[in-house]
Design a protein around this motif. Structure first.
Motif, mmCIF file in Angstrom:
data_model
loop_
_atom_site.group_PDB
_atom_site.id
_atom_site.type_symbol
_atom_site.label_atom_id
_atom_site.label_comp_id
_atom_site.label_asym_id
_atom_site.label_seq_id
_atom_site.Cartn_x
_atom_site.Cartn_y
_atom_site.Cartn_z
ATOM 1 N N GLY A 184 -10.881 5.752 -13.522
ATOM 2 C CA GLY A 184 -10.126 5.017 -12.521
ATOM 3 C C GLY A 184 -10.771 4.961 -11.152
ATOM 4 O O GLY A 184 -10.261 4.288 -10.258
ATOM 5 N N LYS A 185 -11.893 5.664 -10.969
ATOM 6 C CA LYS A 185 -12.507 5.691 -9.645
ATOM 7 C C LYS A 185 -14.025 5.796 -9.799
ATOM 8 O O LYS A 185 -14.541 6.727 -10.413
ATOM 9 C CB LYS A 185 -11.968 6.872 -8.839
ATOM 10 C CG LYS A 185 -12.257 6.797 -7.347
ATOM 11 C CD LYS A 185 -11.540 7.916 -6.591
ATOM 12 C CE LYS A 185 -10.048 7.736 -6.641
ATOM 13 N NZ LYS A 185 -9.344 8.746 -5.803
ATOM 14 N N SER A 186 -14.729 4.832 -9.238
ATOM 15 C CA SER A 186 -16.184 4.805 -9.366
ATOM 16 C C SER A 186 -16.826 5.818 -8.428
ATOM 17 O O SER A 186 -16.181 6.347 -7.499
ATOM 18 C CB SER A 186 -16.717 3.411 -9.035
ATOM 19 O OG SER A 186 -16.487 3.111 -7.660
ATOM 20 N N ALA A 187 -18.107 6.075 -8.646
ATOM 21 C CA ALA A 187 -18.838 7.026 -7.803
ATOM 22 C C ALA A 187 -18.828 6.590 -6.346
ATOM 23 O O ALA A 187 -18.639 7.407 -5.436
ATOM 24 C CB ALA A 187 -20.282 7.153 -8.310
ATOM 25 N N VAL A 188 -19.013 5.289 -6.107
ATOM 26 C CA VAL A 188 -19.059 4.817 -4.722
ATOM 27 C C VAL A 188 -17.691 4.962 -4.063
ATOM 28 O O VAL A 188 -17.599 5.289 -2.867
ATOM 29 C CB VAL A 188 -19.567 3.361 -4.651
ATOM 30 C CG1 VAL A 188 -18.600 2.391 -5.307
ATOM 31 C CG2 VAL A 188 -19.819 2.947 -3.216
ATOM 32 N N VAL A 209 -6.689 2.212 1.144
ATOM 33 C CA VAL A 209 -5.377 1.879 0.582
ATOM 34 C C VAL A 209 -4.251 2.413 1.463
ATOM 35 O O VAL A 209 -3.267 1.711 1.725
ATOM 36 C CB VAL A 209 -5.250 2.440 -0.853
ATOM 37 C CG1 VAL A 209 -3.851 2.161 -1.411
ATOM 38 C CG2 VAL A 209 -6.306 1.827 -1.758
ATOM 39 N N ASP A 210 -4.375 3.664 1.941
ATOM 40 C CA ASP A 210 -3.307 4.225 2.772
ATOM 41 C C ASP A 210 -3.186 3.481 4.095
ATOM 42 O O ASP A 210 -2.076 3.185 4.562
ATOM 43 C CB ASP A 210 -3.516 5.719 3.013
ATOM 44 C CG ASP A 210 -4.877 6.050 3.606
ATOM 45 O OD1 ASP A 210 -5.852 5.338 3.339
ATOM 46 O OD2 ASP A 210 -4.979 7.051 4.354
ATOM 47 N N GLU A 211 -4.311 3.146 4.711
ATOM 48 C CA GLU A 211 -4.268 2.423 5.978
ATOM 49 C C GLU A 211 -3.692 1.019 5.769
ATOM 50 O O GLU A 211 -2.920 0.529 6.604
ATOM 51 C CB GLU A 211 -5.669 2.345 6.586
ATOM 52 C CG GLU A 211 -5.768 1.537 7.872
ATOM 53 C CD GLU A 211 -5.059 2.150 9.057
ATOM 54 O OE1 GLU A 211 -4.960 1.461 10.095
ATOM 55 O OE2 GLU A 211 -4.583 3.301 8.953
ATOM 56 N N HIS A 212 -4.060 0.365 4.684
ATOM 57 C CA HIS A 212 -3.516 -0.967 4.379
ATOM 58 C C HIS A 212 -1.993 -0.904 4.252
ATOM 59 O O HIS A 212 -1.269 -1.747 4.813
ATOM 60 C CB HIS A 212 -4.130 -1.490 3.083
ATOM 61 C CG HIS A 212 -3.371 -2.620 2.453
ATOM 62 N ND1 HIS A 212 -3.410 -3.908 2.943
ATOM 63 C CD2 HIS A 212 -2.536 -2.645 1.372
ATOM 64 C CE1 HIS A 212 -2.638 -4.685 2.194
ATOM 65 N NE2 HIS A 212 -2.096 -3.947 1.242
ATOM 66 N N SER A 213 -1.479 0.097 3.537
ATOM 67 C CA SER A 213 -0.035 0.203 3.324
ATOM 68 C C SER A 213 0.690 0.489 4.632
ATOM 69 O O SER A 213 1.757 -0.092 4.900
ATOM 70 C CB SER A 213 0.260 1.314 2.303
ATOM 71 O OG SER A 213 -0.365 1.025 1.069
ATOM 72 N N ALA A 229 -0.469 2.965 -6.824
ATOM 73 C CA ALA A 229 -1.106 3.396 -8.080
ATOM 74 C C ALA A 229 -2.545 2.933 -8.190
ATOM 75 O O ALA A 229 -3.139 3.008 -9.270
ATOM 76 C CB ALA A 229 -0.301 2.889 -9.272
ATOM 77 N N LYS A 230 -3.145 2.491 -7.101
ATOM 78 C CA LYS A 230 -4.545 2.061 -7.174
ATOM 79 C C LYS A 230 -5.446 3.271 -7.415
ATOM 80 O O LYS A 230 -5.180 4.373 -6.945
ATOM 81 C CB LYS A 230 -4.942 1.329 -5.899
ATOM 82 C CG LYS A 230 -4.406 -0.094 -5.849
ATOM 83 C CD LYS A 230 -5.102 -0.957 -4.834
ATOM 84 C CE LYS A 230 -4.736 -2.422 -5.036
ATOM 85 N NZ LYS A 230 -5.363 -3.296 -4.044
ATOM 86 N N GLY A 231 -6.537 3.016 -8.133
ATOM 87 C CA GLY A 231 -7.509 4.081 -8.386
ATOM 88 C C GLY A 231 -7.165 4.956 -9.574
ATOM 89 O O GLY A 231 -7.808 5.979 -9.794
ATOM 90 N N ARG A 232 -6.170 4.571 -10.371
ATOM 91 C CA ARG A 232 -5.786 5.399 -11.523
ATOM 92 C C ARG A 232 -6.259 4.813 -12.844
ATOM 93 O O ARG A 232 -6.033 5.388 -13.901
ATOM 94 C CB ARG A 232 -4.261 5.553 -11.572
ATOM 95 C CG ARG A 232 -3.668 6.205 -10.343
ATOM 96 C CD ARG A 232 -2.217 6.556 -10.586
ATOM 97 N NE ARG A 232 -1.615 7.129 -9.383
ATOM 98 C CZ ARG A 232 -0.524 7.870 -9.380
ATOM 99 N NH1 ARG A 232 0.081 8.137 -10.515
ATOM 100 N NH2 ARG A 232 -0.032 8.332 -8.259
ATOM 101 N N GLY A 233 -6.870 3.645 -12.794
ATOM 102 C CA GLY A 233 -7.188 2.944 -14.026
ATOM 103 C C GLY A 233 -5.941 2.199 -14.489
ATOM 104 O O GLY A 233 -4.824 2.587 -14.182
ATOM 105 N N GLY A 234 -6.122 1.130 -15.220
ATOM 106 C CA GLY A 234 -4.974 0.350 -15.655
ATOM 107 C C GLY A 234 -4.475 -0.572 -14.560
ATOM 108 O O GLY A 234 -5.050 -0.658 -13.474
ATOM 109 N N ILE A 281 6.137 4.518 -10.983
ATOM 110 C CA ILE A 281 6.263 5.507 -9.905
ATOM 111 C C ILE A 281 7.524 5.230 -9.096
ATOM 112 O O ILE A 281 8.260 6.157 -8.713
ATOM 113 C CB ILE A 281 5.018 5.481 -9.003
ATOM 114 C CG1 ILE A 281 3.798 6.001 -9.762
ATOM 115 C CG2 ILE A 281 5.245 6.287 -7.721
ATOM 116 C CD1 ILE A 281 2.480 5.797 -9.030
ATOM 117 N N ALA A 282 7.797 3.957 -8.834
ATOM 118 C CA ALA A 282 8.985 3.595 -8.052
ATOM 119 C C ALA A 282 10.262 4.052 -8.753
ATOM 120 O O ALA A 282 11.194 4.546 -8.100
ATOM 121 C CB ALA A 282 9.011 2.091 -7.822
#
Length: 898
Positions: free
Chosen positions: A304-308, A471-475, A520-525, A534-535
């Motif tokens: 769910g999360k690449s090296a970069v 993602v956190d700053e965007h939200s 839920a970004k970065g979890r795959g799927g 989650i909600a």
């Protein structure tokens, strides 16, 4: 820092051996050039073998340049002994230089510089320039330097880290003594205030956030310069010689200094790798280098999360740590200066809060009465932020330091406490700039501890050119925009959202949905599906009832539905609205979804929102709202066509016969699809064109469309094979970006096509001459005997080359009752649309409308197609077309043009 700390110095440069070569009569410049190259190679090999040794590489680079300067100085002065000190300033003086940093030198004399001094300086500079070293330099006397340092804060700061490299050290010692007594003494408050103002201005210039996805390692918020500023202040106020001395000066604790040191070492490593990869003094950590540095620094992919993305998340966590350190550092400094009557921070309030619940005010800022106040009752970790939001108070850095330290006390018991959740919801749904307090909660680590799912996206970047923030700053920015809309501050930009937000049944549903839409970004799927789950789990804990929970979950699941439909589908097609309304089901959901969509797009980054998107969303909303409210469209297809034709008759003042003839030429789809203002403009264009009997030239009208914020290109010409490709090729050759297109064929074989275009900056063509150039480009493309070749495009930018977008083609055969809908996803590039239309025409199909959306490096082009006989595409047609489009999307148009 002492340059003696550099390991195995002679492997980098052996000054004695080089001096011996000088004496043997070798060419000085050539000898120094080879020594510099060899030294750089040695340093590069060291950091390659130890990727985290950036600070050691910076110190070694400073040592290498020191020795080059000393050798150059000795070669220039020969046997003379001028009363001259050669002094390193800034990073050169501090003894830390990135591989391609400027060399910052001062030629310092006790008295006015003599002609001999000027000659030495010029000779040295020419020698260093011959080595391709960029040198910042000045020639100063002691008196000049002290005078300048008093009046110029930049000079004062640079000399603060001054260090003699060679020459007469007594000159340097004398001026440094005067600097401390005549310049520094008694001016601590002035210096601190100036450095903080300079820092704030720099932050604004760099985007005013730590979380831009292409940060500036040196100058950006939370970067190296912020750490340097803390060291400068400590050195100016307390005379510290090393950053570690900030602990003994009482400005940082030992644990906090470890965070300072860890961040500094990391940023130096990133900066050195960046310089080496770029081959120049590059400070912006762009996409083109992020993946390479992640690999060099040995980050690996995870599910769910690449090296970069893992590398950049660690980067932002370190930037966040620098922000935390800055707050506590300044709080301690303010207290120290306050005891001497020199406070530099001036926040204050002109009223008394209603109640403080045991918290205290420290010169207008919310603070704690004792160091253990939060630890004694962990509920206060939430209460302090709720109180700050309610009373619109700034939180004192001392309290922030305690909250950061005690955030680890937040566990399941506190997360399940209804009082704690009520405090959190008070912050989240505050109408008074909730983003500010949420950001403080995030900085302290309280946010991520209290909502662990949010903690997983803290400092998480999305490796693409579309999203500008983590993602956190965007939200958090989206929540701030939502509150601004509710306050009525964005009425001019978002009149529909401003009106709708007053009609919604539950404010907290909307605020919670905005918080959770990307959680839920970065979890795959699919992050929308995972976020909806989650909600369902989190909303009851936050105090939402079952109906509110279901609505939040639905909004998170479908938060992209409105934008993807409006931007990628033909919203004039009744089937588009039917499919959309089938999912939305209620006017309340539609209102909530529209507002969520607006703040989501606006929070992606600057320049992402535009009038065209506003127009599409509004049109989509109004069509869906009518269907939901009435259960059907108020006017049937035939009624709407008739109404549009009557509106045209009233506007153009033609005879009834002329209006009827014009209306009869065009299919119903034209009257349903185009806005009335376009239909009126088209009618006048057609009449003017046909008044010139025998004129074989196509009629091309180019006008700005105020409603969409784009430029409309209308083409009236005899229909023929490949016509739309010619139009696309002509516009692409003129540098226009097509964002929407609708193609119509009259019953007597004429084509009437309407396209919307933007310039290279994403703006409409305000210059009349440029609009004329677009018209001529299309006319030439249409008049040519043979179809024009695909336009030759510029080489892709280094940023876009960092991404690989595998072309894909999706066929939605049921998305329209009359046509086959084909969606192409590909890497964006100039003339992509022209290449795709060429492929479609080569397969013999007709394009009825095209809708173009771009998301950073990715383009999504959607075509509504039929076969030449007007029927939908067969399975065989689809297979052949898919292959042709994938080939066209993946092919570089530069190669075709060549």
């Amino acid at each position: 820092m002492s340059l003696i700390d550099v390991d195995n110095r002679r492997a980098i440069i052996d000054r004695r051996a080089i001096a011996e070569r000088f004496r043997s009569g070798g060419d000085v410049a050539e000898i120094l050039r080879k020594a510099l190259e060899a030294g750089r190679e040695e340093i590069a090999s060291r950091i390659a073998s130890e990727p985290g040794s950036g600070r050691a590489a910076a110190q070694a680079t400073a040592f290498l340049h020191d020795q080059i300067v000393r050798l150059a100085y000795e070669a220039v002065i020969g046997t003379t002994d001028p009363a001259l000190a050669l002094v390193g300033l800034g990073g050169t003086g501090r003894g830390e230089m990135a591989p391609y940093s400027d060399l910052d030198l001062m030629f310092l004399t006790a008295k006015r510089p003599s002609p001999e001094t000027e000659q030495i300086a010029q000779a040295m500079l020419h020698l260093l320039w011959d080595l391709k070293i960029k040198v910042g330099h000045s020639v100063r006397s002691t008196t000049d330097l002290i005078s300048l340092a008093k009046s110029d804060m930049t000079v004062r700061t640079a000399f603060l880290e001054a260090r003699p490299i060679c020459g007469t050290t007594q000159v340097f010692d004398g001026v440094m003594q005067r600097f401390r007594t005549d310049v520094v003494a008694g001016t601590s408050a002035e210096f601190v205030a100036a450095k903080l103002a300079e820092r704030d201005e720099r932050h604004v210039r760099m985007g005013d956030t730590r979380y831009v996805v292409e940060p500036n390692v040196k100058e950006g918020k939370g970067g190296l310069r912020d750490l340097h500023a803390l060291y400068w202040i400590g050195k100016y106020v307390h005379g510290v010689e090393r950053s570690a001395d900030l602990v003994s000066a009482g400005l940082l604790t030992a644990a906090e200094y470890r965070g300072f040191d860890r961040a500094e070492r990391f940023f130096w490593s990133v900066r050195c790798h960046l310089h080496l990869l770029a081959g120049r003094a590059e400070e912006r950590l762009g996409f083109e280098h992020q993946r390479q540095i992640a690999e060099i620094m040995r980050y690996a992919d995870r599910p769910g999360k690449s090296a970069v993305e893992r590398f950049m998340q660690f980067y932002f966590l370190n930037a966040k740590s620098v922000g935390d350190l800055t707050g506590v550092f300044l709080a301690q400094l303010d207290e120290q200066l306050g005891k001497k009557g020199f406070r530099f921070a001036l926040p204050t309030i002109l009223r008394k809060p209603k109640r403080l619940a045991g918290f205290v005010l420290d010169r207008g800022r919310l603070s704690i009465p004792t160091d253990g106040f939060l630890r004694d009752e962990p509920l206060r970790l939430l209460e302090i932020f709720a109180l700050a939001a309610r009373e619109q108070l700034e939180i004192h850095p001392t309290a922030m330091r305690a909250a950061t330290r005690d955030a680890t006390l937040i566990g399941r018991k506190l997360r399940d406490d209804p009082r704690a959740n009520a405090f959190f919801m008070e912050v989240l749904t505050s109408i008074h700039h909730p983003e500010t307090v949420l950001r403080w909660m995030n900085e302290a680590g309280v946010f991520g501890r209290f909502v662990p799912d949010f903690g997983r996206v803290v400092a998480q970047m999305q490796f693409d050119m579309y999203h500008h923030y983590t993602v956190d700053e965007h939200s958090i920015r989206a929540i701030g925009l939502l509150a601004a809309i509710e306050r009525g501050e964005l009425k001019d930009d978002h009149p529909l959202s401003t009106a709708l937000i007053k009609q919604i049944a539950s404010r907290r549903v909307l605020y919670v949905a905005v918080l959770l839409h990307d959680i839920a970004k970065g979890r795959g799927g699919d992050h929308s599906e995972l976020g909806a789950e989650i909600a369902l789990r989190l909303c009851p804990r936050l105090g939402l009832d079952p109906a509110e929970t279901e609505t939040v979950s639905w909004l998170v699941r479908y938060h992209l539905l409105l934008s993807s439909t409006a931007f990628k589908r033909d919203i004039a097609d009744p089937k588009t609205i039917e499919d959309f309304v089938r999912l939305v089901q209620s006017p309340e959901r539609l209102r909530l979804l529209l507002i969520l969509t607006v703040v989501d797009i606006r929070a992606v980054g600057p320049s992402v929102w535009n009038d065209w998107k506003r127009s599409l969303l509004r049109t989509m909303f109004e069509a869906a709202e009518e269907r939901l409210r009435l259960g059907h469209k108020q006017h049937g297809r035939a009624e709407l066509v008739e109404a549009r034709q009557k509106e045209l008759a009233d506007a153009v003042n033609w005879s009834a016969r002329a209006v009827k003839a014009h209306a009869k030429r065009l299919p119903d789809s034209y009257w349903l699809a185009e806005p009335p203002s376009w239909q009126i403009a088209n009618a006048r264009q057609v009449a003017t064109a046909e008044a010139h009997i025998g004129d074989a030239q196509p009629s091309v009208a180019v006008e700005n469309d105020l409603e969409s914020g784009a430029t409309r290109v209308s083409v009236f010409t005899p229909d023929r094979e490949g016509l739309f490709y010619r139009i696309c090729a002509g516009l692409a050759g003129a540098g226009a970006n097509i964002i929407d297109a609708r193609i119509h064929t009259t019953r007597d074989g004429m084509a009437l096509d309407n396209l919307l275009v933007l310039d290279g900056r994403g703006k409409s063509y305000t210059d009349k001459r440029l609009r004329g150039r677009l018209a001529r480009a299309v006319e030439v493309a249409l008049s040519a005997t043979n179809p024009p070749p695909l336009p030759q495009t510029q080489t892709s930018s280094p940023r876009s080359k960092a991404f690989t977008v595998a072309p894909s083609v999706a066929i939605a055969d049921r998305a329209s009752t009359r046509t086959t809908v084909v969606e192409v996803n590909a890497g964006d590039r100039p003339a992509l649309l022209a290449a795709l239309t060429a492929a479609i025409h080569a397969e013999g199909h007709r394009i009825h409308s095209a809708h173009i959306a771009t998301y950073g490096e990715r383009a999504v082009d959607v075509f509504y197609l039929t076969r030449a006989d007007g029927k939908k595409l067969s399975e065989r047609d689809i297979g052949a077309l898919r292959d042709a489009l994938v080939s066209a999307a993946g092919r570089d148009s530069r190669a075709e043009a060549a």
